[in-house]
Design a protein around this motif. Structure first.
Motif, short mmCIF file in Angstrom:
data_model
loop_
_atom_site.label_atom_id
_atom_site.label_comp_id
_atom_site.label_asym_id
_atom_site.label_seq_id
_atom_site.Cartn_x
_atom_site.Cartn_y
_atom_site.Cartn_z
N GLY A 17 43.74 27.87 37.08
CA GLY A 17 43.64 29.07 36.25
C GLY A 17 42.79 28.88 35.02
O GLY A 17 42.32 29.84 34.42
N THR A 19 39.89 27.89 34.92
CA THR A 19 38.47 28.16 35.15
C THR A 19 38.01 29.40 34.41
O THR A 19 36.84 29.55 34.11
CB THR A 19 38.19 28.33 36.66
OG1 THR A 19 39.10 29.28 37.20
CG2 THR A 19 38.34 27.01 37.38
N ASP A 22 38.01 35.41 35.18
CA ASP A 22 38.52 36.76 35.39
C ASP A 22 38.08 37.70 34.26
O ASP A 22 38.90 38.24 33.52
CB ASP A 22 40.05 36.75 35.49
CG ASP A 22 40.52 36.26 36.84
OD1 ASP A 22 39.76 36.36 37.80
OD2 ASP A 22 41.66 35.76 36.91
N ASP A 49 40.47 33.80 45.31
CA ASP A 49 41.83 33.57 44.82
C ASP A 49 42.51 32.41 45.54
O ASP A 49 43.51 31.88 45.05
CB ASP A 49 42.68 34.83 44.96
CG ASP A 49 42.75 35.35 46.39
OD1 ASP A 49 41.82 35.05 47.18
OD2 ASP A 49 43.72 36.06 46.73
N ASP A 137 40.29 32.02 40.81
CA ASP A 137 40.49 30.71 40.21
C ASP A 137 40.10 29.56 41.12
O ASP A 137 40.41 28.41 40.85
CB ASP A 137 41.94 30.54 39.75
CG ASP A 137 42.95 30.80 40.87
OD1 ASP A 137 42.51 30.94 42.03
OD2 ASP A 137 44.15 30.85 40.58
#
Length: 232
Positions: A17, A19, A22, A49, A137
């Motif tokens: 997460g 990374t 989003d 995902d 992610d």
């Protein structure tokens, strides 16, 4: 560059997460070499995902209008996914630098695609609907999120920059140096007779399918070589 055989090669990093991709604004960039004319889409870059995944942002070498290939960009939305392609063909067996900037804050926005630092015409194949998906992610090079659409060619200096649409100065710097901003780092390979390991960064791993075992994303130069770096 990393060479993919078009059969079953990929490089993947999963479920992190941190990374932080989003965001509405993204810039994808890299250098791409497509070995031969594809007969179907070949996925060069995929953020998703999971593996296999249900969401994706994807860059493909797609079938051409006449010969060569066209670069295709996908972005998943809650309704219909967005899909865009370069309007003109690109040559197979030739290196290109690409940068794709996209503002996903609205379904009416289209990505801007730069080839060799020049903005090119883009055709909207499918306009997205719904809301922007999140949860990207995991990243894969060489295949899509389900392990198909294998890429036949080479990739280099692949970059996903979240939260920003690169300026002309950043695109220009990436085009010439493979680095979008900050200092310019030039690396010169030199021969050496010192065969010792000069150290490894182990904070991020890459998993290679049908290739080397899982290795650190950043590692020492091959034995027998060193890199002399110069920052300006």
């Amino acid at each position: 560059p990393v060479n993919f055989d078009g059969l079953d090669d990929n490089l993947s990093t999963t479920q992190d997460g941190a990374t932080g991709v989003d965001t509405n604004l993204t810039t994808h960039a890299g250098f791409i070499y497509v070995t031969s004319q594809p007969i179907g889409p070949q996925t060069a870059f995929d953020s998703t995902d999971a593996f296999p995944g249900t969401l994706w942002r994807e860059i493909d070498a797609d079938i051409p209008g006449t010969s060569g290939f066209r670069l295709r960009f996908y972005h998943a939305w809650s309704g219909v996914k967005g899909e865009w392609r370069t309007t003109s063909d690109l040559n197979a067996a030739q290196w290109y630098q690409f940068a794709i900037t996209y503002d996903a804050s609205s379904t009416t926005n289209n990505p801007t695609i730069f080839i060799d630092n020049i903005s090119v015409a883009v055709t909207t194949v499918q306009t997205p609907t719904g809301t922007r998906n999140t949860g990207y992610d995991s990243v894969r090079l060489g295949e899509d999120e389900t392990g198909v659409q294998a890429f036949n060619g080479m990739l280099a200096f692949v970059c996903l920059d979240a939260g920003v649409l690169w300026s002309s100065a950043q695109r220009n710097r990436f085009y010439w140096y493979g680095h979008p901003g900050g200092e310019i780092e030039l690396a010169y390979p030199l021969i050496t007779n010192d065969y010792t390991n000069k150290g490894t960064v182990t904070t991020a791993n890459l998993t290679a399918h049908n290739g080397p075992i899982t290795v650190s994303a950043i590692t020492h130069a091959p034995k027998g070589f060193v890199l002399l770096r110069s920052c300006t």
